[in-house]
Design an enzyme around this catalytic site. Structure first.
Site, PDB file in Angstrom:
ATOM      1  N   GLU A   1       5.097  -9.388  15.477  1.00  0.00           N
ATOM      2  CA  GLU A   1       4.520  -9.850  16.743  1.00  0.00           C
ATOM      3  C   GLU A   1       4.742 -11.366  16.884  1.00  0.00           C
ATOM      4  O   GLU A   1       5.125 -11.857  17.936  1.00  0.00           O
ATOM      5  CB  GLU A   1       3.033  -9.516  16.754  1.00  0.00           C
TER       6      GLU A   1
ATOM      7  N   ARG B   1       0.812  -1.219   0.000  1.00  0.00           N
ATOM      8  CA  ARG B   1       0.000   0.000   0.000  1.00  0.00           C
ATOM      9  C   ARG B   1       0.849   1.275   0.000  1.00  0.00           C
ATOM     10  O   ARG B   1       0.382   2.332  -0.436  1.00  0.00           O
ATOM     11  CB  ARG B   1      -1.004  -0.023   1.157  1.00  0.00           C
TER      12      ARG B   1
HETATM   13  P1  AMP Z   1       4.520  -1.437  11.458  1.00  0.00           P
HETATM   14  O1  AMP Z   1       5.767  -2.088  10.933  1.00  0.00           O
HETATM   15  O2  AMP Z   1       4.063  -2.027  12.759  1.00  0.00           O
HETATM   16  O3  AMP Z   1       4.638   0.078  11.527  1.00  0.00           O
HETATM   17  O4  AMP Z   1       3.369  -1.827  10.482  1.00  0.00           O
HETATM   18  C1  AMP Z   1       3.130  -1.092   9.389  1.00  0.00           C
HETATM   19  C2  AMP Z   1       2.558  -1.911   8.263  1.00  0.00           C
HETATM   20  O5  AMP Z   1       1.479  -2.757   8.663  1.00  0.00           O
HETATM   21  C3  AMP Z   1       2.009  -0.969   7.256  1.00  0.00           C
HETATM   22  O6  AMP Z   1       2.432  -1.417   5.995  1.00  0.00           O
HETATM   23  C4  AMP Z   1       0.498  -1.035   7.401  1.00  0.00           C
HETATM   24  O7  AMP Z   1      -0.089  -1.092   6.137  1.00  0.00           O
HETATM   25  C5  AMP Z   1       0.209  -2.308   8.186  1.00  0.00           C
HETATM   26  N1  AMP Z   1      -0.638  -2.092   9.383  1.00  0.00           N
HETATM   27  C6  AMP Z   1      -0.268  -2.273  10.673  1.00  0.00           C
HETATM   28  N2  AMP Z   1      -1.275  -2.017  11.529  1.00  0.00           N
HETATM   29  C7  AMP Z   1      -2.315  -1.633  10.766  1.00  0.00           C
HETATM   30  C8  AMP Z   1      -3.675  -1.218  11.060  1.00  0.00           C
HETATM   31  N3  AMP Z   1      -4.153  -1.132  12.314  1.00  0.00           N
HETATM   32  N4  AMP Z   1      -4.468  -0.884  10.015  1.00  0.00           N
HETATM   33  C9  AMP Z   1      -4.004  -0.976   8.732  1.00  0.00           C
HETATM   34  N5  AMP Z   1      -2.756  -1.352   8.404  1.00  0.00           N
HETATM   35  C10 AMP Z   1      -1.914  -1.697   9.389  1.00  0.00           C
END
Ligand code: AMP
Length: 177
Positions: free
Chosen positions: A99, A62
């Site tokens: 996680e 995305r």
């Molecule tokens: P992070 O590495 O934890 O910052 O996760 C970011 C990635 O996970 C991004 O590419 C987001 O598209 C997806 N993501 C994580 N949590 C969510 C959420 N609550 N809603 C939508 N996309 C999420």
């Protein structure tokens, strides 16, 4: 209604996706509202101009939706960060913790130039783990990530601390689930 309020209205909330307890912020609702999509690109375009970026990077998948049109608007290179195993050429890679388990992302060695000032974009910034891994990839190529940008930020997950000292900006933040 302000442009920011319209953006907020365009982001769908899907509870318990992809698993129970997660509130998923779905930006496909933004893509079907041209005014909301343009607003995101307008804001990020101004930020990137001020930062004086040399290249724009996006995280699969995305992140590509915002980073690619932005790079084209700015006349800058667009560097893809993909999940491992999708890029055909020689790559820099970085493994990071999820996680449950681990993930690995990579970019083409030939796409990254020494001393390049790169802005890395994703649709949503949650823990910041993915973006932190992307920074390691650019460092391997001698480039510098000068800023991380997202459409949505979830600051209660403390991504700013994870991504220090690189600055982070998001267009809209949601403070709790
Ligand atoms: P992070 O590495 O934890 O910052 O996760 C970011 C990635 O996970 C991004 O590419 C987001 O598209 C997806 N993501 C994580 N949590 C969510 C959420 N609550 N809603 C939508 N996309 C999420």
């Amino acid at each position: 209604m302000t442009e920011l309020e319209f953006l907020d209205k365009s982001i769908r909330r899907i509870p318990d996706f992809p698993k129970p307890g997660i509130l998923f912020y779905d930006i496909t609702g933004v893509l079907v509202e041209p005014k909301a999509f343009s607003y995101c690109l307008d804001v990020m375009e101004e930020w990137c101009k001020a930062i004086k970026a040399d290249a724009i990077s996006g995280i699969e998948s995305r992140g590509f939706l915002f980073a690619a049109p932005l790079a084209e608007r700015l006349g800058l290179p667009f560097i893809l960060i993909r999940k491992k195993g999708k890029l055909p050429g020689k790559t820099y890679t970085c493994k990071y913790a999820l996680e449950y388990g681990t993930a690995e992302i990579e970019a083409h060695v030939d796409d990254i130039k020494k001393d390049q000032r790169v802005v890395v974009i994703d649709d949503l910034i949650a823990t910041g783990g993915t973006l932190k891994a992307s920074r390691s990839i650019f460092e391997q190529g001698g480039a510098k990530v000068v800023e991380f940008l997202g459409v949505v930020g979830l600051p209660f997950l403390k991504y700013k601390e994870v991504l220090e000292p690189t600055p982070v900006r998001t267009i809209i933040e949601y403070d709790s689930e």
